[in-house]
Design a protein around this motif. Structure first.
Motif, short mmCIF file in Angstrom:
data_model
loop_
_atom_site.label_atom_id
_atom_site.label_comp_id
_atom_site.label_asym_id
_atom_site.label_seq_id
_atom_site.Cartn_x
_atom_site.Cartn_y
_atom_site.Cartn_z
N ILE A 87 4.66 3.54 -7.97
CA ILE A 87 4.38 4.40 -6.81
C ILE A 87 4.94 3.76 -5.54
CG2 ILE A 87 2.51 5.26 -5.32
CD1 ILE A 87 0.85 5.63 -7.93
N GLN A 88 4.76 2.45 -5.41
CA GLN A 88 5.29 1.74 -4.25
C GLN A 88 6.82 1.75 -4.26
OE1 GLN A 88 3.09 -1.91 -4.89
NE2 GLN A 88 1.81 -1.51 -3.08
N ALA A 89 7.41 1.63 -5.44
CA ALA A 89 8.87 1.65 -5.55
C ALA A 89 9.44 3.02 -5.17
CB ALA A 89 9.30 1.28 -6.97
N ALA A 90 8.62 4.05 -5.37
CA ALA A 90 9.06 5.40 -5.03
C ALA A 90 8.94 5.68 -3.54
CB ALA A 90 8.24 6.42 -5.82
N GLY A 91 8.42 4.71 -2.77
CA GLY A 91 8.39 4.86 -1.32
C GLY A 91 7.02 4.96 -0.70
N ALA A 92 5.97 4.99 -1.49
CA ALA A 92 4.62 5.05 -0.93
C ALA A 92 4.21 3.64 -0.51
CB ALA A 92 3.64 5.61 -1.95
N ALA A 97 -1.16 6.83 0.92
CA ALA A 97 -0.08 7.42 0.12
C ALA A 97 -0.22 7.04 -1.35
CB ALA A 97 1.27 6.98 0.67
N ILE A 98 -0.59 5.79 -1.60
CA ILE A 98 -0.79 5.34 -2.99
C ILE A 98 -1.97 6.10 -3.61
CG2 ILE A 98 -1.41 3.37 -4.45
CD1 ILE A 98 0.04 1.59 -2.35
N ALA A 99 -3.05 6.26 -2.84
CA ALA A 99 -4.21 7.00 -3.34
C ALA A 99 -3.83 8.44 -3.66
CB ALA A 99 -5.35 6.95 -2.32
N ALA A 100 -3.06 9.06 -2.78
CA ALA A 100 -2.64 10.44 -3.01
C ALA A 100 -1.79 10.54 -4.28
CB ALA A 100 -1.87 10.96 -1.80
N ALA A 101 -0.92 9.57 -4.49
CA ALA A 101 -0.07 9.58 -5.68
C ALA A 101 -0.91 9.41 -6.95
CB ALA A 101 0.99 8.50 -5.58
N VAL A 115 -12.04 11.25 -6.52
CA VAL A 115 -10.65 11.07 -6.15
C VAL A 115 -10.45 9.69 -5.55
CG1 VAL A 115 -10.26 13.53 -5.80
CG2 VAL A 115 -11.04 12.14 -3.91
N TRP A 116 -9.22 9.23 -5.63
CA TRP A 116 -8.88 7.92 -5.09
C TRP A 116 -8.92 7.96 -3.56
CZ3 TRP A 116 -8.17 3.39 -7.54
CH2 TRP A 116 -8.05 3.42 -8.93
N SER A 117 -9.37 6.87 -2.97
CA SER A 117 -9.35 6.71 -1.52
C SER A 117 -8.57 5.45 -1.19
CB SER A 117 -10.77 6.59 -0.97
OG SER A 117 -11.35 5.36 -1.38
N ALA A 118 -8.22 5.30 0.08
CA ALA A 118 -7.48 4.12 0.52
C ALA A 118 -8.29 2.85 0.25
CB ALA A 118 -7.14 4.24 2.00
N THR A 119 -9.59 2.92 0.43
CA THR A 119 -10.45 1.75 0.20
C THR A 119 -10.41 1.33 -1.26
OG1 THR A 119 -11.90 2.46 1.99
CG2 THR A 119 -12.81 0.88 0.42
N GLN A 120 -10.45 2.28 -2.16
CA GLN A 120 -10.40 1.94 -3.58
C GLN A 120 -9.07 1.29 -3.93
OE1 GLN A 120 -11.36 5.97 -4.70
NE2 GLN A 120 -13.11 5.24 -5.89
N VAL A 121 -7.98 1.82 -3.39
CA VAL A 121 -6.66 1.24 -3.64
C VAL A 121 -6.61 -0.18 -3.10
CG1 VAL A 121 -4.19 1.43 -3.13
CG2 VAL A 121 -5.51 3.47 -3.70
N ALA A 122 -7.15 -0.40 -1.91
CA ALA A 122 -7.16 -1.75 -1.33
C ALA A 122 -7.92 -2.72 -2.22
CB ALA A 122 -7.78 -1.71 0.06
N ARG A 123 -9.02 -2.30 -2.77
CA ARG A 123 -9.81 -3.18 -3.65
C ARG A 123 -9.07 -3.50 -4.93
NH1 ARG A 123 -15.48 -0.16 -2.37
NH2 ARG A 123 -15.86 -1.21 -0.40
N VAL A 124 -8.34 -2.53 -5.47
CA VAL A 124 -7.53 -2.79 -6.67
C VAL A 124 -6.43 -3.79 -6.33
CG1 VAL A 124 -5.90 -1.77 -8.30
CG2 VAL A 124 -8.05 -0.61 -7.82
N LEU A 125 -5.76 -3.58 -5.20
CA LEU A 125 -4.65 -4.47 -4.81
C LEU A 125 -5.15 -5.89 -4.55
CD1 LEU A 125 -2.57 -2.11 -2.49
CD2 LEU A 125 -2.06 -2.81 -4.84
N GLU A 126 -6.37 -6.04 -4.04
CA GLU A 126 -6.93 -7.38 -3.81
C GLU A 126 -7.10 -8.15 -5.11
OE1 GLU A 126 -10.61 -6.78 -1.78
OE2 GLU A 126 -9.64 -6.25 0.11
N ARG A 127 -7.30 -7.45 -6.21
CA ARG A 127 -7.52 -8.09 -7.49
C ARG A 127 -6.21 -8.47 -8.20
NH1 ARG A 127 -12.60 -8.30 -9.07
NH2 ARG A 127 -14.11 -6.93 -8.10
N LEU A 128 -5.11 -7.92 -7.72
CA LEU A 128 -3.83 -8.21 -8.36
C LEU A 128 -3.25 -9.53 -7.84
CD1 LEU A 128 -2.21 -4.66 -8.25
CD2 LEU A 128 -3.33 -5.78 -10.17
#
Length: 130
Positions: A87-92, A97-101, A115-128
């Motif tokens: 999703i990030q490689a596609a430009g988000a 934008a990542i949550a929407a995708a 549905v996904w929210s920006a906060t949920q995406v941030a928490r996933v990214l923190e774990r990576l």
């Protein structure tokens, strides 16, 4: 015409108000009786309802529970990592934008509860791993 307080004037209004109060009290009594009957039936079936369970989790038990939850969250984040990377490689680039995708692709949230929210995406990214 909707009911309003100004319609409770005179003998007829007081009578109607008293009838509505009586019906409300009747319904409250019926709810109480149904609840008591249901609790009695559950007690006869030996179902434990509410209250003290006789155990207090130890610090070790709580630590194990937290570790299990964190491991599950890390595994979920690892599963989502390739999808998020594409999703990030596609430009988000933004979290929204990542949550929407993720929502557009129909990827369920961790609890599959919305549905996904920006906060949920941030928490996933923190774990990576970075």
């Amino acid at each position: 015409m909707p009911w309003c307080a100004s319609q409770i004037e005179g003998a007829t209004g007081r009578f109607l108000l008293q009838q509505m109060v009586a019906v409300a009290e009747l319904e409250a009594g019926m709810i109480s009786r149904r609840t008591k009957d249901a609790l009695a039936a559950a007690k006869r079936r030996k179902v434990k309802l509410g209250g003290w369970r006789g155990t207090i989790p130890t610090a070790r038990t709580r630590a194990k529970a937290v570790a299990a939850i964190e491991a599950r969250a890390a595994a979920r984040a690892a599963d989502l990592a390739p999808t998020i990377a594409s999703i990030q490689a596609a430009g988000a680039t933004s979290l929204r934008a990542i949550a929407a995708a993720l929502n557009e692709q129909g990827i369920p949230t961790a609890r599959d509860a919305g549905v996904w929210s920006a906060t949920q995406v941030a928490r996933v990214l923190e774990r990576l791993p970075q």
